[in-house]
Each structure stands twice: as structure tokens, then as C-alpha cells.
Scaffold this motif. Structure first.
Motif, PDB file in Angstrom:
ATOM      1  N   ILE A  97       0.843  -1.203   0.000  1.00 38.53           N
ATOM      2  CA  ILE A  97       0.000   0.000   0.000  1.00 38.53           C
ATOM      3  C   ILE A  97       0.874   1.247   0.000  1.00 38.53           C
ATOM      4  N   GLU A  98       1.930   1.235   0.796  1.00 41.35           N
ATOM      5  CA  GLU A  98       2.832   2.387   0.847  1.00 41.35           C
ATOM      6  C   GLU A  98       3.519   2.612  -0.499  1.00 41.35           C
ATOM      7  N   GLU A  99       3.840   1.527  -1.188  1.00 40.78           N
ATOM      8  CA  GLU A  99       4.459   1.655  -2.511  1.00 40.78           C
ATOM      9  C   GLU A  99       3.461   2.148  -3.553  1.00 40.78           C
ATOM     10  N   HIS A 100       2.211   1.760  -3.387  1.00 39.91           N
ATOM     11  CA  HIS A 100       1.173   2.098  -4.366  1.00 39.91           C
ATOM     12  C   HIS A 100       0.627   3.516  -4.176  1.00 39.91           C
ATOM     13  N   VAL A 101       0.596   3.979  -2.938  1.00 40.73           N
ATOM     14  CA  VAL A 101       0.047   5.312  -2.636  1.00 40.73           C
ATOM     15  C   VAL A 101       1.163   6.165  -2.040  1.00 40.73           C
ATOM     16  N   PRO A 102       1.875   6.923  -2.858  1.00 44.20           N
ATOM     17  CA  PRO A 102       3.022   7.710  -2.368  1.00 44.20           C
ATOM     18  C   PRO A 102       2.637   8.641  -1.225  1.00 44.20           C
ATOM     19  N   GLY A 103       3.443   8.605  -0.179  1.00 44.96           N
ATOM     20  CA  GLY A 103       3.261   9.524   0.938  1.00 44.96           C
ATOM     21  C   GLY A 103       2.250   9.098   1.979  1.00 44.96           C
ATOM     22  N   ILE A 104       1.549   7.968   1.759  1.00 41.35           N
ATOM     23  CA  ILE A 104       0.536   7.557   2.726  1.00 41.35           C
ATOM     24  C   ILE A 104       1.187   7.036   4.003  1.00 41.35           C
ATOM     25  N   TYR A 105       0.550   7.311   5.131  1.00 38.87           N
ATOM     26  CA  TYR A 105       0.990   6.766   6.418  1.00 38.87           C
ATOM     27  C   TYR A 105       0.090   5.584   6.750  1.00 38.87           C
ATOM     28  N   VAL A 106       0.683   4.399   6.901  1.00 42.92           N
ATOM     29  CA  VAL A 106      -0.069   3.188   7.232  1.00 42.92           C
ATOM     30  C   VAL A 106       0.345   2.721   8.617  1.00 42.92           C
ATOM     31  N   LYS A 107      -0.625   2.597   9.504  1.00 45.01           N
ATOM     32  CA  LYS A 107      -0.390   2.108  10.864  1.00 45.01           C
ATOM     33  C   LYS A 107      -0.978   0.710  10.990  1.00 45.01           C
ATOM     34  N   SER A 108      -0.107  -0.305  11.146  1.00 42.57           N
ATOM     35  CA  SER A 108      -0.553  -1.667  11.381  1.00 42.57           C
ATOM     36  C   SER A 108      -0.584  -1.896  12.889  1.00 42.57           C
ATOM     37  N   LEU A 109      -1.756  -2.155  13.414  1.00 40.28           N
ATOM     38  CA  LEU A 109      -1.950  -2.186  14.865  1.00 40.28           C
ATOM     39  C   LEU A 109      -1.263  -3.376  15.527  1.00 40.28           C
TER      40      LEU A 109
END
Length: 300
Positions: free
Chosen positions: A50-62
């Protein structure tokens, strides 16, 4: 090209990049049973692509607990209400999430994350459930469905059903907290410490309705050949008709919908409910499909 023109183009590019970044909400993801936040073959991989596909997105895996081992163990033995409270606090204390986020739950992490949406009052735009069991389960994973082959599974299920609503099992066994017995609906509603509450089956909590209805989209993915979830229709909020465990009702024919105990009628009327079918077993999906049909439409 003169200096002023170069300066203008640089400033324009920076401004455009900031606009894209600010418009892309962070994403919260919550794993399923037996998994953890950071497994490189599951949630770690999902986070990465997801981070590679959506530049600049912050992903928090709980992660629930201080480390990965605790996170896995807590998926079996930590009261779900305590887990949800912990997640609410994690999110509230994270400055990157203060302006809102999208939420995506996998398997049991989906109904847990829905509780976060309903209870915590955060700014959540889209909630995506990947194989979540929103009306609970009443069956064992990988049990055959043919009667002549499922006798042992039935015996085990009856044993689990006999003890699922003892208070100490409800307090400490996660899967018992979304065990839904259609043969004894009143016992389930009285003793279930988690699912019956977030589904507003005892009393109507208007805050739950308001927070859920504040979503832009509630997306539910059902795996058509799921061998883990019984009944599969729970992934679209359907369940067995009360009093038996053979005939399954779609969401729109359940008491929960007809009495509109979560405001789902209103959400469907507003086009906020999305029912997506995927033709494979539990949590088995193609990455291209995931990016095109889920991430691009509801996350990016």
C-alpha cells in the motif's frame, strides 16, 4: 528559462505535492486471528504494497501489546473490549491520525475495528472489512459442510457452544466473544460481552449509530469459498434465521436490519454500504484486484 520561471515551477511542484499528501488520509489496519501487525508475509506485506502504491501515505498496522509475540497471543486471550480501548488510545495519542483516517480490518480484526469506529468517535472516512464476521460465527474453521462428514465437527461445536457464554470464557477467550448461537438468541444477547454490544442487540446506543453513519463508505468483502467463517454470509452482515442453524438470512432480512439497530438501512439508502464478493477461500486474494478494487477506490 529565466530564474523567475524556474522558481515558479519549483513552488508549483512543491505545492501540488503537499496537496496530494494532505488529501491522502492515513490508513489503520488490524490483523486477524493467529496473525500479528508485522508479519512480512501478511500484514507487513500489505502495509508495504500500500505504501508503494500510494506515495506519501501513512499506514499504521496495529500491534496489541508490547511485542509481536504478545500481539499474536492477545488475538486469542485478551478481552476484545480491552483491545478496542487500547487501540482508541493508540490512535488518540498519534499526531499523524488527528485529522482522520481510513480503516481496514482483516477477518476478526474487521469487527474489532468496527467497534473502534463506533466507540472512539474518531474521524473515519472509509471502513473496509476484508472477510470480517459482523454477525459472529457458529461453526468451526475448515469443517466439511456435508452432514455425513461433519459429525465430529458438530460434536465439537456443541461442546464449545455449551461453554461459550460462561463469564470467564467470555472474559478471556477472544473467539467466544463473537460466538453467536442462533439456537439460543436470548442467551447470546444476555451473555455476549462484545458482539451483542457493538451490534446494539441489548440496548440501542445512539452513539454507535451516529459514529457508524458518519462514514462515507462501509465496504464488506465476502469470500465465496470461505472455509474459515461459518456462516460465510456473516461477512456481509447476514446470519442464520433465529432458532435454527440451516437457513441463512441476508442482512436485509435480519432483525438487526429490519429494526435498524445500527442505522444500516439509512446507510444503504445513502449508498454507503458496499458488498463485494471475491471467489476464493478466506483472506486469499489477488494483489492487483486488491489495489484496483479496494485501495484505489477507498484508500488512495
Amino acid at each position: 528559462m529565466n530564474l523567475k520561471a524556474v522558481t515558479f515551477l519549483v513552488l508549483f511542484a512543491v505545492t501540488a505535492a503537499q496537496t496530494v499528501s494532505n488529501d491522502t488520509l492515513p490508513l489503520i489496519i488490524w490483523h486477524g486471528m493467529g496473525d500479528c501487525c508485522c508479519n512480512p508475509f501478511s500484514m507487513g506485506h500489505i502495509k508495504k504494497i500500500i505504501e508503494e502504491h500510494v506515495p506519501g501515505i501513512y499506514v499504521k498496522s496495529l500491534m496489541i501489546g508490547p511485542n509481536i509475540a504478545a500481539d499474536i497471543e492477545n488475538g486469542y486471550f485478551m478481552n476484545v473490549n480491552d483491545q478496542v480501548k487500547d487501540v482508541c488510545e493508540q490512535i488518540a495519542s498519534n499526531p499523524k491520525l488527528k485529522n482522520g483516517y481510513n480503516a481496514m480490518g482483516f477477518s476478526q480484526g474487521a469487527q474489532f475495528l468496527r467497534a473502534v469506529v463506533q466507540r472512539c468517535g474518531h474521524k473515519v472516512r472509509n471502513f473496509i472489512s476484508i472477510g470480517g464476521q459482523h454477525q459472529g460465527v457458529f461453526g468451526l474453521p475448515h469443517c466439511p459442510t456435508l452432514p455425513e462428514k461433519s459429525r465430529v465437527c458438530e460434536y465439537i461445536r456443541k461442546i464449545l457452544n455449551h461453554g461459550a457464554y460462561h463469564h470467564w470464557i467470555q472474559d478471556y477467550l477472544v473467539q467466544a466473544e463473537y460466538w453467536h448461537d442462533p439456537l439460543n438468541e436470548e442467551l447470546y444477547k444476555e451473555k455476549s460481552v462484545f458482539l451483542a454490544d457493538i451490534n446494539n442487540e441489548r440496548v440501542i446506543n445512539q452513539t454507535y449509530i451516529d459514529n457508524l453513519n458518519a462514514l462515507n463508505n462501509f465496504v464488506m468483502v465476502k469470500f465465496l469459498r470461505d472455509t474459515m467463517v461459518v456462516p460465510i454470509e456473516s461477512e456481509w452482515f447476514g446470519f442464520y434465521a433465529p432458532g435454527q442453524d440451516k437457513d441463512v438470512l441476508p442482512l436485509q432480512e435480519t432483525e438487526l436490519y429490519l429494526q435498524d439497530r445500527l442505522g444500516l438501512q439509512k446507510m444503504e439508502g445513502e449508498g454507503k454500504l458496499h458488498f463485494i464478493a471475491y471467489d476464493d477461500d478466506h483472506q486469499r486474494f489477488n494483489e492487483k484486484w486488491f489495489m484496483t478494487e479496494i485501495v484505489d477506490k477507498y484508500v488512495a
